[in-house]
Design an enzyme around this catalytic site. Structure first.
Site, mmCIF file in Angstrom:
data_model
loop_
_atom_site.group_PDB
_atom_site.id
_atom_site.type_symbol
_atom_site.label_atom_id
_atom_site.label_comp_id
_atom_site.label_asym_id
_atom_site.label_seq_id
_atom_site.Cartn_x
_atom_site.Cartn_y
_atom_site.Cartn_z
ATOM 1 N N GLY A 1 28.601 26.332 49.262
ATOM 2 C CA GLY A 1 27.975 25.243 48.739
ATOM 3 C C GLY A 1 27.715 25.152 47.369
ATOM 4 O O GLY A 1 27.901 24.138 46.711
ATOM 5 N N HIS A 2 27.658 25.729 47.058
ATOM 6 C CA HIS A 2 26.953 26.430 45.668
ATOM 7 C C HIS A 2 28.294 25.793 44.777
ATOM 8 O O HIS A 2 28.601 25.210 43.899
ATOM 9 C CB HIS A 2 26.185 28.280 45.259
ATOM 10 C CG HIS A 2 25.206 27.693 46.041
ATOM 11 N ND1 HIS A 2 24.866 29.044 47.376
ATOM 12 C CD2 HIS A 2 23.438 27.420 45.784
ATOM 13 C CE1 HIS A 2 23.416 29.052 46.984
ATOM 14 N NE2 HIS A 2 23.211 27.849 46.453
ATOM 15 N N LYS B 1 22.518 18.747 50.136
ATOM 16 C CA LYS B 1 22.084 19.085 51.257
ATOM 17 C C LYS B 1 20.413 19.246 51.112
ATOM 18 O O LYS B 1 19.891 18.774 52.563
ATOM 19 C CB LYS B 1 21.715 20.389 51.195
ATOM 20 C CG LYS B 1 21.787 22.141 51.649
ATOM 21 C CD LYS B 1 21.543 22.184 53.089
ATOM 22 C CE LYS B 1 21.099 23.016 53.688
ATOM 23 N NZ LYS B 1 20.118 23.454 52.969
ATOM 24 N N GLY C 1 20.359 31.958 43.518
ATOM 25 C CA GLY C 1 21.321 32.875 44.297
ATOM 26 C C GLY C 1 21.550 33.120 45.658
ATOM 27 O O GLY C 1 21.474 32.161 46.768
ATOM 28 N N ALA C 2 22.509 34.513 46.227
ATOM 29 C CA ALA C 2 22.837 34.262 47.459
ATOM 30 C C ALA C 2 23.435 32.848 47.956
ATOM 31 O O ALA C 2 23.754 32.063 48.999
ATOM 32 C CB ALA C 2 21.687 34.554 48.303
ATOM 33 N N GLN D 1 15.169 16.584 46.840
ATOM 34 C CA GLN D 1 15.042 17.244 45.725
ATOM 35 C C GLN D 1 15.604 16.644 44.894
ATOM 36 O O GLN D 1 14.886 16.520 43.386
ATOM 37 C CB GLN D 1 15.477 18.778 46.423
ATOM 38 C CG GLN D 1 15.079 19.794 44.545
ATOM 39 C CD GLN D 1 16.336 21.214 45.059
ATOM 40 O OE1 GLN D 1 14.962 22.206 45.396
ATOM 41 N NE2 GLN D 1 17.111 21.596 45.177
ATOM 42 N N ARG E 1 19.825 30.552 53.543
ATOM 43 C CA ARG E 1 18.890 31.134 54.922
ATOM 44 C C ARG E 1 19.705 31.625 55.862
ATOM 45 O O ARG E 1 19.282 32.047 56.842
ATOM 46 C CB ARG E 1 17.645 29.829 55.155
ATOM 47 C CG ARG E 1 16.289 30.114 54.321
ATOM 48 C CD ARG E 1 15.518 29.065 54.222
ATOM 49 N NE ARG E 1 14.445 28.897 53.244
ATOM 50 C CZ ARG E 1 14.392 28.962 52.270
ATOM 51 N NH1 ARG E 1 15.182 27.461 51.890
ATOM 52 N NH2 ARG E 1 13.546 28.858 51.462
HETATM 53 P P1 AMP Z 1 19.465 26.896 45.645
HETATM 54 O O1 AMP Z 1 19.877 28.379 46.220
HETATM 55 O O2 AMP Z 1 19.462 26.532 47.299
HETATM 56 O O3 AMP Z 1 18.765 26.614 45.438
HETATM 57 O O4 AMP Z 1 20.528 25.625 45.906
HETATM 58 C C1 AMP Z 1 20.951 25.496 44.377
HETATM 59 C C2 AMP Z 1 21.613 23.916 44.777
HETATM 60 O O5 AMP Z 1 22.760 24.578 45.591
HETATM 61 C C3 AMP Z 1 20.982 22.949 44.932
HETATM 62 O O6 AMP Z 1 21.136 22.265 44.081
HETATM 63 C C4 AMP Z 1 21.297 22.799 46.837
HETATM 64 O O7 AMP Z 1 21.062 21.660 47.140
HETATM 65 C C5 AMP Z 1 23.142 22.472 46.539
HETATM 66 N N1 AMP Z 1 23.332 23.254 47.666
HETATM 67 C C6 AMP Z 1 22.773 24.371 48.693
HETATM 68 N N2 AMP Z 1 23.423 24.418 50.011
HETATM 69 C C7 AMP Z 1 24.893 22.814 49.736
HETATM 70 C C8 AMP Z 1 25.245 23.301 50.646
HETATM 71 N N3 AMP Z 1 25.787 23.344 51.475
HETATM 72 N N4 AMP Z 1 27.318 22.010 50.310
HETATM 73 C C9 AMP Z 1 26.326 21.507 48.386
HETATM 74 N N5 AMP Z 1 25.457 21.519 48.514
HETATM 75 C C10 AMP Z 1 24.481 22.939 48.511
#
Ligand code: AMP
Length: 280
Positions: A36-37, A151, A31-32, A155, A189
């Site tokens: 990118g998501h 990113k 979330g948030a 992971q 973040r």
């Molecule tokens: P998170 O919500 O931080 O767990 O991220 C969910 C997915 O979005 C993960 O696969 C991250 O790698 C991807 N993600 C986060 N930040 C970015 C970004 N700046 N560009 C592309 N994918 C991203």
């Protein structure tokens, strides 16, 4: 977009979709949401007939409980963004749904050296937690394709290993990093940075660019990395690591190694820890 709180109901719905020939793409998130998501959603929609997303702040992957408590929550906006982006089903599980037996004595995965390198070293238990959550999400969604961001480079390697351990046929797609105009990698973040911290944060990206330039000029890795560390430290960033590693498995890069290399950084500004990377 259909919202599911129950994993069993989601699984039932998706089994029917699968049976009628849908190709299911999955974008798990905490979330948030930012662009990118949404870029992962776009990529899934370009390859799959049904895109499923999830929002779940997984307690088992936070080695620092304060980080978990302070993780930003913007659920209403997230739902709006995912619906607008064309997600067909959104899974919003409670902790009890994914972890019916509680959070103690959970299964362990053999992640090899990935568990103790880089992020693994600074966040003990983090990748076990990632695997525990991703495994449970995959069991319910059973996607054909899984979309994750470069990113979180390490992971992606960990999840690839998890898919191997599960003998899963799901295909992992590692998608490019989306950045702000000043180069800062988009991250949930970032919204926790103060104004002055936000101004300094692009130094992480600038350091990676500097490393890449030095690397391509054939300068020794040691001096390139030292310069990058100095650049970040001089503005008060607390650097956990800045390293060059083999892109395939993140083993430390040695002179004479063949194949692709990747530079990776983790650094904190105030209470906010940021990571970024760049293929060299
Ligand atoms: P998170 O919500 O931080 O767990 O991220 C969910 C997915 O979005 C993960 O696969 C991250 O790698 C991807 N993600 C986060 N930040 C970015 C970004 N700046 N560009 C592309 N994918 C991203």
């Amino acid at each position: 977009m259909i919202l599911f709180k129950s994993g069993a109901e989601l699984a039932f719905h998706l089994q029917k979709k699968h049976a009628s020939g849908s190709r299911i793409g999955f974008v798990p998130t905490m979330g948030a949401l930012h662009d990118g998501h949404l870029s992962l959603v776009r990529q899934s929609r370009s390859q799959c007939s049904l895109t499923v997303s999830s929002i779940f702040i997984n307690p088992t992957q936070f080695n620092d409980p304060r980080d978990f408590q302070k993780y930003p929550v913007t659920l209403e906006k997230d739902i709006y963004l995912l619906e607008k982006a064309g997600v067909g089903a959104l899974f919003l599980p409670e902790v009890e749904d994914l972890y019916p037996g509680g959070l103690q004595d959970l299964e362990k995965y053999d992640l090899g050296r990935l568990e103790t390198l880089l992020e693994g070293k600074y966040r003990p238990g983090h990748f076990q937690g990632v695997c525990q959550a991703v495994r449970r999400l995959l069991d319910r969604v059973r996607p054909d394709d899984l979309f994750m961001g470069q990113k979180d480079y390490q992971q992606c390697l960990v999840v690839r290993r998890l898919l191997d351990l599960m003998s899963s046929s799901t295909v992992l797609h590692t998608c490019p990093i989306l950045r702000e105009a000043d180069g800062l990698a988009m991250s949930s973040r970032n919204m926790r940075l103060s104004e002055s911290e936000r101004k300094k944060a692009p130094l992480i990206y600038q350091s990676l660019v500097q490393i890449k330039t030095g690397w391509q000029e054939g300068r020794p890795a040691g001096s390139v990395l030292e310069q990058a560390r100095d650049l970040m430290s001089s503005e008060g960033l607390r650097v956990d690591y800045v390293e060059i590693a083999r892109a395939a498995d993140l083993a430390p890069w040695h002179e004479g190694d063949e194949g692709m290399a990747v530079a990776l950084v983790a650094a904190s500004l105030g209470e906010v820890r940021l990571i970024d990377n760049m293929l060299l």
